[in-house]
Design a protein around this motif. Structure first.
Motif, mmCIF file in Angstrom:
data_model
loop_
_atom_site.group_PDB
_atom_site.id
_atom_site.type_symbol
_atom_site.label_atom_id
_atom_site.label_comp_id
_atom_site.label_asym_id
_atom_site.label_seq_id
_atom_site.Cartn_x
_atom_site.Cartn_y
_atom_site.Cartn_z
ATOM 1 N N THR A 79 0.830 -1.206 0.000
ATOM 2 C CA THR A 79 0.000 0.000 0.000
ATOM 3 C C THR A 79 0.864 1.254 0.000
ATOM 4 O O THR A 79 0.573 2.230 -0.716
ATOM 5 C CB THR A 79 -0.935 0.002 1.220
ATOM 6 O OG1 THR A 79 -1.740 -1.176 1.197
ATOM 7 C CG2 THR A 79 -1.841 1.225 1.217
ATOM 8 N N ARG A 83 0.998 4.186 -3.139
ATOM 9 C CA ARG A 83 0.607 5.583 -2.935
ATOM 10 C C ARG A 83 1.796 6.541 -2.966
ATOM 11 O O ARG A 83 1.646 7.734 -2.739
ATOM 12 C CB ARG A 83 -0.129 5.714 -1.599
ATOM 13 C CG ARG A 83 -1.414 4.895 -1.573
ATOM 14 C CD ARG A 83 -2.104 4.914 -0.235
ATOM 15 N NE ARG A 83 -3.308 4.085 -0.262
ATOM 16 C CZ ARG A 83 -4.128 3.907 0.756
ATOM 17 N NH1 ARG A 83 -3.870 4.504 1.916
ATOM 18 N NH2 ARG A 83 -5.196 3.131 0.641
ATOM 19 N N SER A 108 -8.771 -2.925 5.151
ATOM 20 C CA SER A 108 -9.492 -1.671 5.319
ATOM 21 C C SER A 108 -9.151 -0.746 4.153
ATOM 22 O O SER A 108 -8.128 -0.933 3.481
ATOM 23 C CB SER A 108 -9.092 -1.003 6.633
ATOM 24 O OG SER A 108 -7.729 -0.615 6.591
ATOM 25 N N SER A 110 -7.820 2.024 4.148
ATOM 26 C CA SER A 110 -6.517 2.661 4.349
ATOM 27 C C SER A 110 -5.366 1.718 4.042
ATOM 28 O O SER A 110 -4.225 2.153 3.908
ATOM 29 C CB SER A 110 -6.395 3.159 5.794
ATOM 30 O OG SER A 110 -6.448 2.076 6.702
ATOM 31 N N ALA A 111 -5.650 0.412 3.944
ATOM 32 C CA ALA A 111 -4.593 -0.566 3.707
ATOM 33 C C ALA A 111 -4.834 -1.364 2.432
ATOM 34 O O ALA A 111 -4.298 -2.448 2.256
ATOM 35 C CB ALA A 111 -4.488 -1.518 4.890
#
Length: 326
Positions: A79, A83, A108, A110-111
């Motif tokens: 991840t 990003r 999630s 975010s991950a």
């Protein structure tokens, strides 16, 4: 043909981007490169990453550092790179759970990361055949004998380096294909699983070849099968599952380098060229063999096609087998 203002602007922007990418490649790298590994220091993935980083540093005449970002089966590192800025200064070195983790883990937002569209493939560096080994106390020397014992009511176990790993997948695929039930005992990495099968705490284990070949000649472990479609040059006397009647059960491991989506193609091409040359070095080939790995190489799309194919095939299989990391 005349271009209207919008078409002219689009063409100008495309030309500017192309020129900027080419210019960046000519001066790249101007500062240290970070290679992210989504696993802790000390394992095979980390060791191979460090080997490649050292060789790249020598060829590029620039520092290449390893940045370990372990957690959630490698997805923390994946991840992070997905990003990162797409400038060639943040790369990912990963094994193939990169492709299958989203099917196994409950990630999630975010991950999470986009396996197929979030990265630029650089190079497939290695393949690692998987091997099924047994402790002598299990009393089996072939896969048919193992299956017969399990079907006959013997309580047997197999170790894997973790739930959702390629080793877990091939073992459950064999269970389904053979109509047997050999109980899974997941570990945190290859090392602990090897230690326990050598000690006889579990009956069998699916692992990579590197850590276990030393025990074959000693008689401390019995190799039962290779998970690849063909025998491995690293263990030519070990038959495949295919040879032993399980023609549909073929799973291997691989690793490779990715960059964030949008990394200039000239930078990807430069890195691919250097890494292809590194994979031809005798000392690199020799070192890789100690990890049970064989050099791969090729163009970036070799890794891209491997990733896409495995996403489809293994993703479907993981769902069918009900494999999760829980």
């Amino acid at each position: 043909m005349k271009l209207d203002r919008r078409q002219w602007m689009a063409a100008a922007l495309a030309s500017t981007a192309l020129f900027a990418g080419a210019a960046a490649a000519q001066t790249y790298p101007e500062r240290p490169i970070s290679v992210v590994v989504g696993y802790p220091p000390g394992g095979d993935t980390d060791a191979m990453a460090r080997m490649f980083a050292d060789k790249l540093s020598q060829r590029l005449k620039q520092t290449v550092i390893i940045e370990n970002k372990p957690g959630a089966g490698g997805t923390v590192g994946n991840t992070y790179v997905g990003r990162a800025q797409a400038d060639g200064y943040t790369l990912l070195f990963t094994p193939n759970p990169f492709t299958t983790a989203p099917f196994v883990l409950k990630l999630s937002p975010s991950a999470s990361y986009d396996v197929l569209n979030g990265f630029e493939p650089i190079i497939k560096t290695a393949t690692q055949p998987l091997v099924l080994v047994a402790h002598p106390s299990a009393g089996v020397k072939t896969v048919p004998a193992l299956v017969a014992a399990a079907k006959g009511g013997k309580a047997l176990t197999y170790a894997s380096p973790g739930a959702g790993s390629p080793m877990h997948v091939v073992a459950e695929w064999l269970n389904r294909s053979a109509g047997a039930k050999i109980m899974h005992v997941p570990y945190r990495g290859v090392g602990p699983s090897v230690n326990d099968v050598v000690a006889g705490h579990v009956d069998t284990a699916w692992v990579t070849l590197g850590p276990v070949t030393q025990y074959f000649a000693q008689g401390r472990l019995i190799p039962l099968a290779i998970g690849d479609a063909q025998r491995s040059v690293l263990a030519p006397n070990v038959p495949t599952l295919v040879e032993q009647g399980y023609k549909d059960v073929v799973v291997g491991a691989w690793n490779g380098f990715f960059a964030p989506k949008g990394t200039p193609p000239e930078v990807v091409k430069l890195l691919n060229g250097h890494l292809n040359e590194i994979l031809k070095m005798p000392d690199v080939i020799e070192k890789m063999a100690t990890f049970g790995a064989l050099p791969a190489g090729g163009a970036p799309d070799v890794l891209g096609k491997t990733n896409a194919s495995e996403y489809q095939v293994m993703g479907k299989l993981i769902k069918e087998l009900g494999i999760t990391a829980d």
